[in-house]
Scaffold this motif. Structure first.
Motif, PDB file in Angstrom:
ATOM      1  N   ASN A   7       1.051  -1.319  -0.235  1.00  0.00           N
ATOM      2  CA  ASN A   7       0.182   0.114  -0.085  1.00  0.00           C
ATOM      3  C   ASN A   7       1.331   1.308   0.083  1.00  0.00           C
ATOM      4  O   ASN A   7       1.942   1.058   0.275  1.00  0.00           O
ATOM      5  N   GLU A  52       0.444   3.729   1.582  1.00  0.00           N
ATOM      6  CA  GLU A  52       0.558   4.351   3.152  1.00  0.00           C
ATOM      7  C   GLU A  52       1.937   3.606   3.264  1.00  0.00           C
ATOM      8  O   GLU A  52       2.780   4.472   4.094  1.00  0.00           O
ATOM      9  N   THR A 108      -9.973  10.932   1.335  1.00  0.00           N
ATOM     10  CA  THR A 108      -8.837  10.009   0.747  1.00  0.00           C
ATOM     11  C   THR A 108      -8.003  11.397   1.105  1.00  0.00           C
ATOM     12  O   THR A 108      -7.733  12.636   1.048  1.00  0.00           O
ATOM     13  N   THR A 167      -3.024   7.620  -0.068  1.00  0.00           N
ATOM     14  CA  THR A 167      -3.763   6.215   0.091  1.00  0.00           C
ATOM     15  C   THR A 167      -4.187   5.238  -0.712  1.00  0.00           C
ATOM     16  O   THR A 167      -3.868   6.009  -1.716  1.00  0.00           O
ATOM     17  N   GLN A 179      -7.568   7.000  -3.241  1.00  0.00           N
ATOM     18  CA  GLN A 179      -7.979   8.066  -3.626  1.00  0.00           C
ATOM     19  C   GLN A 179      -9.015   8.139  -4.473  1.00  0.00           C
ATOM     20  O   GLN A 179      -9.063   7.522  -5.590  1.00  0.00           O
TER      21      GLN A 179
END
Length: 315
Positions: free
Chosen positions: A197, A199, A247, A251, A254
């Motif tokens: 991910n 993130e 969002t 992340t 999106q």
């Protein structure tokens, strides 16, 4: 006896092992074909090599990319349920719960509770730090996003729950004859599957504490409540509110949401608060509401053999 529900079908070890590879392959390979075709047709083949979700979303449009990404989970879930039905000869009900029927009230209650808490926490954060958010509402894209999200995000989260806390939890429990190993293994695997991910790239591997902690929370919910219902509701509410409300460029989701987080993210105590404070409080709340007991046995105890389970069922 949620794990022992696997005995209501054909529980041969090789079927579980093969099933993991078949379902995961269908989810990741066949499910990804529509997305790959769309990227090729748009001339954005370079994004395939990098795996940059932001570039893919920009190339296809956020709603189109979200739809194609969620479609992979729909294909994976369909494959899982077909495999369980025709190979294991097991019902969807017994994969879902140890109750006589799926408890939709549990699903809706868990969904509503976590959606309310998520909304409250988000708007509290916006009130405390308004400079970190930009109003992002655009009616037409948001309406399209809402339709896609309401239909496909519960499918996406259900795929993860049925595969991790359902199929793998039952399969590993039958194989190892205990409850602690499937809880630990599926929780760690759930966290590690999020390692790609965006993130993680932005915040570092410390964010995996949150994903692994979430995996343990959902696994404990499943074993203590002897079914997937609470986990299904929670997970759907979590991802649905995230997709629709806020969002950020860093992340996995999106989207054309109501708000955009424009802050520079930093890995801090806010990652630990859900794992160490909010999730334990939710477990305590659910334990009181549904009168859970015998925590040690339900989380770490022995799984019955097939003969023991069938004997209890027939007695």
């Amino acid at each position: 006896m949620y794990i022992e529900q696997a005995y209501k079908g054909s529980s041969d070890s090789w079927k579980f092992i093969l099933g993991v590879f078949v379902v995961f392959g269908a989810w990741q390979f066949f499910g990804g074909i529509p997305l790959i075709i769309a990227l090729i047709m748009s001339g954005a083949t370079g994004t395939l090599a990098t795996g940059d979700m932001g570039s893919m979303s920009e190339a296809l449009g956020s709603n189109t990319f979200l739809f194609l990404m969620l479609l992979t989970f729909a294909i994976g879930l369909a494959c899982l349920l077909l495999y369980v039905t025709f190979v294991h000869k097991q019902s969807v009900r017994s994969l879902t719960t140890s109750r006589r029927k799926i408890d939709w009230n549990r699903i809706l209650y868990s969904f509503g509770l976590w959606a309310f808490i998520s909304l409250a926490l988000l708007f509290l954060d916006i009130w405390l730090a308004p400079e970190d958010y930009a109003f992002n509402f655009n009616l037409v894209p948001f309406l399209i996003l809402t339709v896609i999200s309401i239909i496909f995000i519960p499918i996406q989260t259900s795929m993860e729950e049925y595969f991790m806390r359902g199929y793998m939890m039952q399969g590993l429990g039958i194989l190892t004859k205990n409850r602690w190993f499937p809880l630990v293994f599926t929780s760690l695997l759930f966290g590690m599957l999020h390692i790609l991910n965006p993130e993680v790239e932005k915040l570092g591997y410390g964010i995996l504490v949150f994903y692994i902690g979430t995996g343990f929370f959902l696994g404990i919910l499943t074993l203590m409540d002897e079914g997937l219902e609470l986990a299904l509701g929670f997970h759907a509410a979590n991802n649905l509110t995230a997709a629709l409300l806020v969002t950020a460029d860093w992340t996995a989701f999106q989207t054309d949401s109501v708000y955009r987080d424009i802050s520079d993210p930093v890995l801090g105590w806010d990652v630990l608060v859900p794992v160490l404070v909010i999730f334990p409080l939710l477990l305590w709340f659910f334990s009181k509401k549904y009168k859970w007991s015998n925590w040690k046995e339900r989380l770490t105890g022995r799984v019955l053999t097939r003969d023991e389970f069938l004997s209890q069922e027939n007695s």
